[in-house]
Design a protein around this motif. Structure first.
Motif, short mmCIF file in Angstrom:
data_model
loop_
_atom_site.label_atom_id
_atom_site.label_comp_id
_atom_site.label_asym_id
_atom_site.label_seq_id
_atom_site.Cartn_x
_atom_site.Cartn_y
_atom_site.Cartn_z
N ARG A 269 0.85 -1.20 0.00
CA ARG A 269 0.00 0.00 0.00
C ARG A 269 0.88 1.24 0.00
N GLN A 369 -13.02 -2.45 15.21
CA GLN A 369 -13.30 -2.26 13.79
C GLN A 369 -12.04 -1.88 13.02
N ARG A 370 -11.22 -1.00 13.59
CA ARG A 370 -9.96 -0.63 12.94
C ARG A 370 -9.05 -1.85 12.78
N ARG A 372 -10.01 -4.96 12.39
CA ARG A 372 -10.52 -5.79 11.28
C ARG A 372 -10.06 -5.22 9.93
N VAL A 373 -10.16 -3.92 9.76
CA VAL A 373 -9.75 -3.29 8.50
C VAL A 373 -8.24 -3.48 8.28
N ALA A 374 -7.46 -3.30 9.34
CA ALA A 374 -6.00 -3.44 9.22
C ALA A 374 -5.62 -4.87 8.84
N GLU A 376 -7.45 -7.04 7.26
CA GLU A 376 -7.86 -7.28 5.88
C GLU A 376 -6.84 -6.70 4.90
N GLN A 377 -6.26 -5.56 5.24
CA GLN A 377 -5.23 -4.98 4.39
C GLN A 377 -3.96 -5.84 4.41
N GLU A 380 -4.37 -8.75 2.18
CA GLU A 380 -4.17 -8.45 0.75
C GLU A 380 -2.72 -8.71 0.37
N GLN A 389 -13.65 -14.03 10.88
CA GLN A 389 -14.48 -13.34 11.87
C GLN A 389 -15.50 -14.34 12.42
N TYR A 417 -0.19 0.73 11.96
CA TYR A 417 -1.59 1.09 12.14
C TYR A 417 -1.89 1.69 13.52
#
Length: 651
Positions: A269, A369-370, A372-374, A376-377, A380, A389, A417
């Motif tokens: 990223r 929530q942050r 989970r997003v981290a 997922e990145q 990738e 989850q 993060y």
């Protein structure tokens, strides 16, 4: 005129010195003016802060340099087994490889795994025996190991004087030297009858040039492996290795006129969080603003291109065959995607999947929530992290190869993060297999069926390691083709519904090694107007009814939980067999009869993956410090007694 390129991988067991060798190659090529040190965190390819802190390679890195008229795109890969998936993704874009082996430790467990994979994929490879200046270095012993333990046909290309000291000097064999020519003929003649015949007729008729050309040919055919020795620290022998790279490994100018074709082997990223894809081009060219097909993930528009050039990345409008580039703008790109037409090796799993997992939770619950997003990145960049989850338990788990990888994820979440996390104890990732045949049906308009469709499914056990197969055994006239258009499309959608359901079996583990057959299918049509029985069936009816029916069929079939196992191969002093055999049995191993071979003996055993670390810890004491352990994934074995549950799924 396009220059020739060589996309080169540097592979090794951890601490064999491959990153230091990369630094030395860059220095010798004039790309850098000073050699960085792994221990100081100043190397070119270990750019992550965590890599610099730990002194290990975690992510593959690309750097470019020139040798004469050849552009070498060098990819430094991790050596630690926890990051084997990172190596796997690189293999499919390589033209050739250098396998680095320590002159002191010799062939190590990861060395065997990497060389077997290079041979299976037919990637031409040279061997560099590093650390020839270290106390205990023994080039001849390592040559013997390469032949005996890896079954390689090798040709030593250099000799060493003063090994084991910082004054070690490495010199290449001259083409005309009798000892070198004799060794070449012995190795090359095994696969070249014309060479044998010519040599037997007249030794003098076989020129040094012919021997060199034959060596290059057989190296590119992956049947012979030239071996160089030296020291990445002092630079001894590196010039000879560089000559070997361009003389013995395949280089090409590529087909620039062909349609564009490439492969994505890494994703990172950018500063704004945008995805950047690392792509090796096999043919043709890509330009900024080109719209490209991304394998099975749709298409995307290239907004920026950076190519590797002289140790840097340079903005360009085009990337051509043979080059490696960083592409921006491809939002839906995934690791393993092909760009354009498929050319070159087809990516497939060469190394085993992760067999461990751990629940991860934020120290501050408000960061859930942050987190989970981290994750997922991060997934990738490494799809095998496989973020899962569990909504019922409000837990997130990640797949792992080992404890070091867990520490790296934890440190990355904190540094990149700003999320502090805690991991629970690492546990095995089990799978479930059906025990017998089970069948279930939900009929349209029945009280137990809330959806407007009839589905019947049968689950049958399949051979171990066969995966999941879906079959359609219904009359095509009963299929709602007004929704799915074709029978093939309906089959593909049902297959995806089935596989999604089988992610969690009766004990919460993925179900595998089974055949699921659709035995019944009907759909709802209005019998109006106005309709008295219900509306027309939709795709959602089939998507939502499939899990309900399949879980009923699984309950009737029953499942057994299977644990991941490893095959352990041990080389130990023969006199320690008596101490080791009971220890293997205590660890739950199934042990084969030992094979004594003089002073050393070989023992093979299959044991639970969770006990492999225990065996590694006990081995020095059991074998007087002389035991060597190699571990390979051996599949899954059924458990007896109480089945471990991840989360029980109600039918």
């Amino acid at each position: 005129m396009h220059r020739r390129t060589l996309n080169l991988g540097i592979l090794a067991h951890v601490d064999a010195g491959k990153t230091t060798l990369t630094e030395r190659l860059l220095y010798a090529a004039g790309v850098i003016g000073e050699i960085g040190r792994v221990d100081d965190g100043t190397t070119q390819t270990d750019s992550l802060a965590l890599e610099q802190q730990r002194g290990i390679t975690i992510k593959s890195a690309v750097v470019s340099f020139a040798i004469d008229d050849v552009v070498v795109n060098l990819i430094d890969t991790p050596g630690h087994p926890d990051f084997i998936a990172e190596v796997e993704r690189v293999l499919y874009v390589l033209d050739g490889a250098v396998l680095v082996v320590s002159a002191v430790e010799g062939v190590q467990p990861q060395t065997r795994i990497l060389m077997r994979t290079l041979q299976r994929l037919r990637i031409p490879s040279l061997v560099f025996v590093n650390k020839i200046d270290r106390i205990g270095a023994d080039f001849d012993r390592v040559l013997g190991d390469l032949s005996d333990r890896l079954a390689l046909s090798t040709v030593p290309m250099t000799r060493v004087a003063g090994q084991g000291t910082r004054a070690a000097v490495v010199t290449p064999y001259a083409d005309e030297e009798a000892i070198f020519q004799s060794r070449l003929v012995d190795v090359l003649a095994e696969r070249d009858d014309t060479l044998v015949a010519a040599y037997l007729r007249d030794e003098g008729s076989v020129s040094a040039r012919r021997l060199r050309d034959t060596l290059a040919t057989q190296t590119k055919q992956t049947v012979v492996h030239p071996v160089f020795c030296g020291s990445a620290i002092t630079g001894a022998g590196v010039d000879s290795l560089m000559d070997g790279l361009v003389q013995l490994l395949p280089t090409s100018a590529g087909d620039h006129a062909a349609p564009a074709s490439g492969a994505v082997f890494k994703i990172e990223r950018g500063p704004a969080g945008e995805q950047i894809a690392f792509v090796r081009m096999f043919s043709g060219a890509l330009h900024t603003r080109d719209r490209v097909q991304l394998g099975g993930n749709g298409d995307g528009k290239v907004t920026a291109i950076k190519v590797f050039d002289g140790g840097m990345t340079v903005q360009r409008s085009t990337v051509s065959a043979g080059e490696i580039a960083k592409l921006s703008g491809l939002r839906d790109v995934r690791i393993g995607d092909t760009i354009g037409e498929t050319v070159g090796r087809t990516p497939q799993r060469e190394f085993p999947p992760p067999t461990l997992e751990s629940v991860v939770a934020p120290v501050d619950p408000a960061e859930a929530q942050r987190l989970r997003v981290a994750l997922e990145q991060l997934a990738e960049q490494d799809p095998l992290i496989n973020v899962r989850q569990d909504d019922a338990r409000r837990e997130i788990s990640v797949s792992l190869y080992g404890e070091v990888q867990k520490e790296v994820i934890q440190a990355t979440l904190a540094s990149d993060y700003g999320i502090d996390v805690a991991f629970r104890e690492t546990t095995p990732i089990y799978v479930e297999r059906p025990i017998r045949t089970g069948e279930a049906v939900e009929v349209l308009h029945a009280e137990s069926n809330p959806f407007f469709a009839t589905i019947g499914l049968r689950v049958d056990p399949a051979p171990d390691d066969s995966g999941i197969a879906f079959r359609l055994a219904v009359d095509s006239r009963t299929v709602p083709l007004y929704v799915y258009k074709t029978l093939e499309s309906f089959t593909e959608h049902m297959d995806s519904y089935v596989r999604s359901t089988l992610h969690e079996g009766l004990f919460g583990w993925e179900v595998t090694d089974c055949v699921v057959t659709m035995t019944k299918c009907t759909y709802s049509v209005p019998d109006g107007p106005p309709s008295r029985r219900g509306p027309l069936s939709t795709a959602a009816d089939f998507r939502k009814l499939t899990p309900l029916v399949l879980r009923q069929a699984l309950v009737r079939a029953g499942t057994v939980v299977c644990e991941p196992t490893v095959r352990a191969r041990l080389e130990i002093p023969t006199e320690t067999i008596g101490a080791l055999m009971p220890a293997l049995i205590r660890l739950g191993g199934t042990v084969e009869t030992p094979s004594p071979q003089g002073r050393l003996a070989t023992i093979q055993a299959v044991l639970p993956v969770t006990r492999a670390d225990d065996l590694q810890r006990q081995l020095p004491e059991l074998t007087g410090g002389e035991g060597v352990l190699e571990v390979a994934f051996a599949g899954y074995a059924p458990l007896t007694g109480m089945m471990p549950a991840r989360s029980r799924v109600e039918p």
